[in-house]
Enzyme design. Sequence first.
Site, PDB file in Angstrom:
ATOM      1  N   TRP A   1      -9.846   6.848  -7.431  1.00 31.66           N
ATOM      2  CA  TRP A   1     -11.421   7.090  -8.108  1.00 31.66           C
ATOM      3  C   TRP A   1     -11.344   6.502  -9.512  1.00 31.66           C
ATOM      4  CZ3 TRP A   1     -15.982   8.422  -6.194  1.00 31.66           C
ATOM      5  CH2 TRP A   1     -15.909   9.108  -5.084  1.00 31.66           C
TER       6      TRP A   1
ATOM      7  N   TRP B   1     -23.205  10.314 -17.749  1.00 37.48           N
ATOM      8  CA  TRP B   1     -23.227  10.273 -16.494  1.00 37.48           C
ATOM      9  C   TRP B   1     -24.650  11.083 -15.970  1.00 37.48           C
ATOM     10  CZ3 TRP B   1     -19.973   7.470 -13.930  1.00 37.48           C
ATOM     11  CH2 TRP B   1     -18.765   7.039 -14.349  1.00 37.48           C
TER      12      TRP B   1
ATOM     13  N   GLU C   1       0.689  -1.170  -0.028  1.00 36.51           N
ATOM     14  CA  GLU C   1      -0.167   0.073  -0.119  1.00 36.51           C
ATOM     15  C   GLU C   1       1.009   1.127   0.032  1.00 36.51           C
ATOM     16  OE1 GLU C   1      -3.281  -0.390  -0.303  1.00 36.51           O
ATOM     17  OE2 GLU C   1      -3.036  -2.333  -0.688  1.00 36.51           O
TER      18      GLU C   1
ATOM     19  N   TRP D   1     -17.357  10.427 -11.514  1.00 33.44           N
ATOM     20  CA  TRP D   1     -16.248  10.140 -10.366  1.00 33.44           C
ATOM     21  C   TRP D   1     -15.571  11.431 -10.174  1.00 33.44           C
ATOM     22  CZ3 TRP D   1     -11.321  11.361 -11.530  1.00 33.44           C
ATOM     23  CH2 TRP D   1     -10.866  11.697 -12.801  1.00 33.44           C
TER      24      TRP D   1
ATOM     25  N   ASN E   1     -10.437   2.582   4.672  1.00 29.82           N
ATOM     26  CA  ASN E   1     -10.082   2.332   3.222  1.00 29.82           C
ATOM     27  C   ASN E   1     -10.904   1.378   2.377  1.00 29.82           C
ATOM     28  OD1 ASN E   1      -8.368   2.470   0.901  1.00 29.82           O
ATOM     29  ND2 ASN E   1      -8.143   0.179   1.381  1.00 29.82           N
TER      30      ASN E   1
ATOM     31  N   TRP F   1       1.950   1.665  -3.320  1.00 29.87           N
ATOM     32  CA  TRP F   1       0.702   2.299  -4.143  1.00 29.87           C
ATOM     33  C   TRP F   1       0.845   3.886  -4.671  1.00 29.87           C
ATOM     34  CZ3 TRP F   1      -2.964   0.359  -7.172  1.00 29.87           C
ATOM     35  CH2 TRP F   1      -4.038   0.944  -7.638  1.00 29.87           C
TER      36      TRP F   1
END
Length: 454
Positions: free
Chosen positions: A374, A295, A264, A351, A333, A267
């Site tokens: 996202w 959307w 992580e 988003w 998370n 990341w």
Amino acid sequence: MTASIAWFRQDLRLSDQAAVAAATHEGPWIGVYVLDDDAAGAWATGGAQRWWLHHSLTALGETIRERGGRLVLRRGDAVAEVRAVADAIGAKTVHAIRHYEPWWQAAEEALAKHLDLRIYEGGRLAAPEGVLTGSHTRYRVFTPFWRALKEQMPPSTPHPAPSAFTAPHVAIEGDKLSDWDLLPTKPNWAKGFDIWTPGEVGAREALADFLPKIEDYDHDRNMPAIDGTSRLSPHLHFGEVSPAYVWHRAAKHSRAKAEPWLREVAWRDFAANVIDILPDYGRRNGREAYDHFRWRTGSAADRDFDAWTQGRTGYPIVDAGMRELWATGVMHNRVRMIAASFLIKHLLIDWRRGERWFWDTLVDADYGNNAVNWQWVAGTGIDSNPFGRIMAPLVQSRKFDAGDYIREWVPELRGLEGDAIHDPHEAGCAPDDYPEPLIGHREARERALAAAGK
């Protein structure tokens, strides 16, 4: 002896801080932090981050003064203000940690035209452009990036902070931090932020508190009711602790069992890699096929978005997360993924609207992480879940035993026992003040798949 500048940005620490170490080795120096809201545009420091920034700068300034140095605060154009301080103290050299946000890269390029700007690594485990495929190209998918990054680990051994600094004997004006009005007052929506201790000391305390839990992290990180995450993300975002420091401490504690958490941490490196390749990733789909996705917009979508932000969707796990976010500046998370998926796929809302809300309300809002996360959930990213993979909030709530988490953050449901807490309307025991679901899961799934042409 000529003085130099240490230019602080999202690297508000003294330990394992290469710019500070270089400036100290060279001689007298002044620390400079510039609050530049214009350069970042839509990604100017958000409300929750501003609260953190106030306290982090307070801590940094005090530590620098205790060791004989000085931190000068300015507000305005970062390049112009750093140049102005350099002129005032006769400095020709600026030391800084490299940043990957597009506005900071532009500022570095502009400043280097006027001063001797010396850039150092230190914000990531490794320079992203140095983590390459066998054909010497950049990675666009995390898993092979992670494998390649591990081959370069461990990072360099962290170096301690200098014990003392020398500041030039030159009178120079700086802003008062209190004049920046970074703290909310009317209303003070940050009362719940007292769970945090911004600053380098707070970062190390958070890491020390987490290390005994690291062996169970791979399981506990998914359980909202368990305190199993590190809470280090805002400290890493503001650079109050270096990734190298946390890597070495975690690996020393338990190298094999620390890997899920170190993944992580990596990341963040991948997110920096993505925005270095695609600087506009925060506003543009990684997959062009989604550029014409329809959307939902208009008043109904706006009402649904407002309900989502307020934690009034009728889905307890989503509502608990959104209320936790507003109260504390963070969200668990696992719940972040559920809440984001709900906005995108249940409500069919772009988003980017969710990214904007998180940017303003998360204390750990990070341009790279926010955009990559996202787009991963939305299915629009260069490395992402397929759009058709739609998280079922009620299933997720039961699977990850979120009952006590919901009871903590949705007080009107505290009296519910057993599985009723996950779906009180289905159980027929929802209180009158808890809203009906905005849309049923099956209906939402069918609508989302139809919109995606699945």
